[in-house]
Design a protein around this motif. Sequence first.
Motif, PDB file in Angstrom:
ATOM      1  N   PRO A   1     -17.004  -9.386  -1.249  1.00 34.98           N
ATOM      2  CA  PRO A   1     -16.840  -8.159  -0.467  1.00 34.98           C
ATOM      3  C   PRO A   1     -16.628  -6.937  -1.351  1.00 34.98           C
ATOM      4  O   PRO A   1     -15.883  -6.997  -2.330  1.00 34.98           O
ATOM      5  CB  PRO A   1     -15.583  -8.445   0.380  1.00 34.98           C
ATOM      6  CG  PRO A   1     -15.451  -9.929   0.405  1.00 34.98           C
ATOM      7  CD  PRO A   1     -15.993 -10.408  -0.895  1.00 34.98           C
ATOM      8  N   ALA A   2     -17.292  -5.843  -1.006  1.00 32.10           N
ATOM      9  CA  ALA A   2     -17.092  -4.601  -1.752  1.00 32.10           C
ATOM     10  C   ALA A   2     -15.656  -4.110  -1.599  1.00 32.10           C
ATOM     11  O   ALA A   2     -15.084  -3.520  -2.511  1.00 32.10           O
ATOM     12  CB  ALA A   2     -18.075  -3.537  -1.268  1.00 32.10           C
ATOM     13  N   ASP A   3     -15.073  -4.366  -0.435  1.00 30.41           N
ATOM     14  CA  ASP A   3     -13.686  -3.988  -0.154  1.00 30.41           C
ATOM     15  C   ASP A   3     -12.973  -5.236   0.365  1.00 30.41           C
ATOM     16  O   ASP A   3     -12.978  -5.502   1.567  1.00 30.41           O
ATOM     17  CB  ASP A   3     -13.643  -2.867   0.883  1.00 30.41           C
ATOM     18  CG  ASP A   3     -12.242  -2.345   1.139  1.00 30.41           C
ATOM     19  OD1 ASP A   3     -11.273  -3.059   0.809  1.00 30.41           O
ATOM     20  OD2 ASP A   3     -12.115  -1.226   1.674  1.00 30.41           O
ATOM     21  N   PRO A   4     -12.389  -6.047  -0.536  1.00 29.75           N
ATOM     22  CA  PRO A   4     -11.756  -7.289  -0.094  1.00 29.75           C
ATOM     23  C   PRO A   4     -10.684  -7.099   0.974  1.00 29.75           C
ATOM     24  O   PRO A   4     -10.600  -7.892   1.918  1.00 29.75           O
ATOM     25  CB  PRO A   4     -11.152  -7.850  -1.385  1.00 29.75           C
ATOM     26  CG  PRO A   4     -11.992  -7.270  -2.468  1.00 29.75           C
ATOM     27  CD  PRO A   4     -12.348  -5.888  -1.999  1.00 29.75           C
ATOM     28  N   ALA A   5      -9.874  -6.059   0.844  1.00 30.09           N
ATOM     29  CA  ALA A   5      -8.819  -5.833   1.828  1.00 30.09           C
ATOM     30  C   ALA A   5      -9.410  -5.610   3.213  1.00 30.09           C
ATOM     31  O   ALA A   5      -8.928  -6.167   4.213  1.00 30.09           O
ATOM     32  CB  ALA A   5      -7.966  -4.635   1.425  1.00 30.09           C
ATOM     33  N   ALA A   6     -10.476  -4.825   3.292  1.00 32.28           N
ATOM     34  CA  ALA A   6     -11.113  -4.557   4.576  1.00 32.28           C
ATOM     35  C   ALA A   6     -11.770  -5.816   5.135  1.00 32.28           C
ATOM     36  O   ALA A   6     -11.728  -6.071   6.344  1.00 32.28           O
ATOM     37  CB  ALA A   6     -12.144  -3.452   4.424  1.00 32.28           C
ATOM     38  N   ALA A   7     -12.382  -6.609   4.252  1.00 31.59           N
ATOM     39  CA  ALA A   7     -13.030  -7.839   4.708  1.00 31.59           C
ATOM     40  C   ALA A   7     -12.002  -8.813   5.275  1.00 31.59           C
ATOM     41  O   ALA A   7     -12.229  -9.433   6.324  1.00 31.59           O
ATOM     42  CB  ALA A   7     -13.787  -8.482   3.548  1.00 31.59           C
TER      43      ALA A   7
ATOM     44  N   THR B   1     -10.787  -7.565   8.699  1.00 35.40           N
ATOM     45  CA  THR B   1     -11.748  -7.868   9.767  1.00 35.40           C
ATOM     46  C   THR B   1     -11.576  -9.298  10.253  1.00 35.40           C
ATOM     47  O   THR B   1     -11.567  -9.566  11.464  1.00 35.40           O
ATOM     48  CB  THR B   1     -13.189  -7.645   9.264  1.00 35.40           C
ATOM     49  OG1 THR B   1     -13.357  -6.269   8.945  1.00 35.40           O
ATOM     50  CG2 THR B   1     -14.205  -8.042  10.327  1.00 35.40           C
TER      51      THR B   1
ATOM     52  N   ALA C   1      -4.266  -1.591   3.614  1.00 31.36           N
ATOM     53  CA  ALA C   1      -4.804  -1.427   2.257  1.00 31.36           C
ATOM     54  C   ALA C   1      -3.670  -1.364   1.234  1.00 31.36           C
ATOM     55  O   ALA C   1      -3.762  -1.945   0.147  1.00 31.36           O
ATOM     56  CB  ALA C   1      -5.672  -0.173   2.172  1.00 31.36           C
ATOM     57  N   ASP C   2      -2.597  -0.662   1.594  1.00 27.96           N
ATOM     58  CA  ASP C   2      -1.451  -0.590   0.693  1.00 27.96           C
ATOM     59  C   ASP C   2      -0.748  -1.938   0.577  1.00 27.96           C
ATOM     60  O   ASP C   2      -0.371  -2.375  -0.512  1.00 27.96           O
ATOM     61  CB  ASP C   2      -0.442   0.454   1.190  1.00 27.96           C
ATOM     62  CG  ASP C   2      -0.979   1.867   1.083  1.00 27.96           C
ATOM     63  OD1 ASP C   2      -1.852   2.109   0.222  1.00 27.96           O
ATOM     64  OD2 ASP C   2      -0.537   2.727   1.867  1.00 27.96           O
TER      65      ASP C   2
ATOM     66  N   TYR D   1      -2.006  -4.882   0.999  1.00 26.44           N
ATOM     67  CA  TYR D   1      -2.864  -5.815   0.267  1.00 26.44           C
ATOM     68  C   TYR D   1      -2.780  -5.553  -1.238  1.00 26.44           C
ATOM     69  O   TYR D   1      -2.843  -6.496  -2.045  1.00 26.44           O
ATOM     70  CB  TYR D   1      -4.299  -5.667   0.754  1.00 26.44           C
ATOM     71  CG  TYR D   1      -5.262  -6.720   0.240  1.00 26.44           C
ATOM     72  CD1 TYR D   1      -5.481  -7.895   0.958  1.00 26.44           C
ATOM     73  CD2 TYR D   1      -5.971  -6.530  -0.940  1.00 26.44           C
ATOM     74  CE1 TYR D   1      -6.368  -8.857   0.500  1.00 26.44           C
ATOM     75  CE2 TYR D   1      -6.856  -7.487  -1.407  1.00 26.44           C
ATOM     76  CZ  TYR D   1      -7.061  -8.643  -0.690  1.00 26.44           C
ATOM     77  OH  TYR D   1      -7.943  -9.591  -1.149  1.00 26.44           O
ATOM     78  N   ALA D   2      -2.641  -4.310  -1.608  1.00 24.45           N
ATOM     79  CA  ALA D   2      -2.622  -3.942  -3.030  1.00 24.45           C
ATOM     80  C   ALA D   2      -1.286  -4.231  -3.697  1.00 24.45           C
ATOM     81  O   ALA D   2      -1.213  -4.311  -4.934  1.00 24.45           O
ATOM     82  CB  ALA D   2      -2.965  -2.460  -3.185  1.00 24.45           C
TER      83      ALA D   2
END
Length: 213
Positions: free
Chosen positions: A17-23, A26, A40-41, A43-44
């Motif tokens: 995924p280009a954006d693992p957190a977003a994937a 979902t 996002a925060d 996850y990081a």
Amino acid sequence: MGVSFDLFGTLVTADRPADPAAAVATELAERDVVVPDDWADAYAEAHVDAPDGAEVPLPAHVSRALASRGVDYERNAARRAVVAAFDPTVETRPGAVEAVDAARERGPVAICSNCSVPELVGRTLVRSEFERDDFDAIVTSVGCGWRKPAPEIFELTADELGVAPADLVHVGDDPRADGGIEAIGGTALLLEDCPLEDVPARLASPNDHSSHE
């Protein structure tokens, strides 16, 4: 002599995924898990105090990230979401099959892979040109708890193959991670110095394995 291969970027290419957190978000939502507004925060952030060199399985990280925001969820939802989010399209790299075949002529062969996602290595192999039986051992960071370049993962790989660490040749694409084999006396064949197509010839020359001329 034993030979181990890195998997991702060495034997295969696998999209991620280009954006693992977003994937992951979902897939969590698909499983009726409430995704925090600041996911996002979350996850990081680091949520597991792991020793240096240790692997933190991604489902454990996601579970702790959700807990840090007070989110309750069905058991195993985090694991299932992570596995679904990292479901790759796989291509076997040119020269990979020939390199593994050449290694098998020299001795036992393993995969030694950094991967924090459960099941991903197995699913990747199923979608590649390899069979599980092509390898005498499969050692993953999520399975053993240590990430390359930690010496423990290489020592375990050598042990699984029944060879001394000094008799293990490791083929990989990441100088820092895969080059860690040299800290326990083994030999690194790095793709930046020895392309896959050249691996069979290098393995056929037992006294010329080092990628550092």
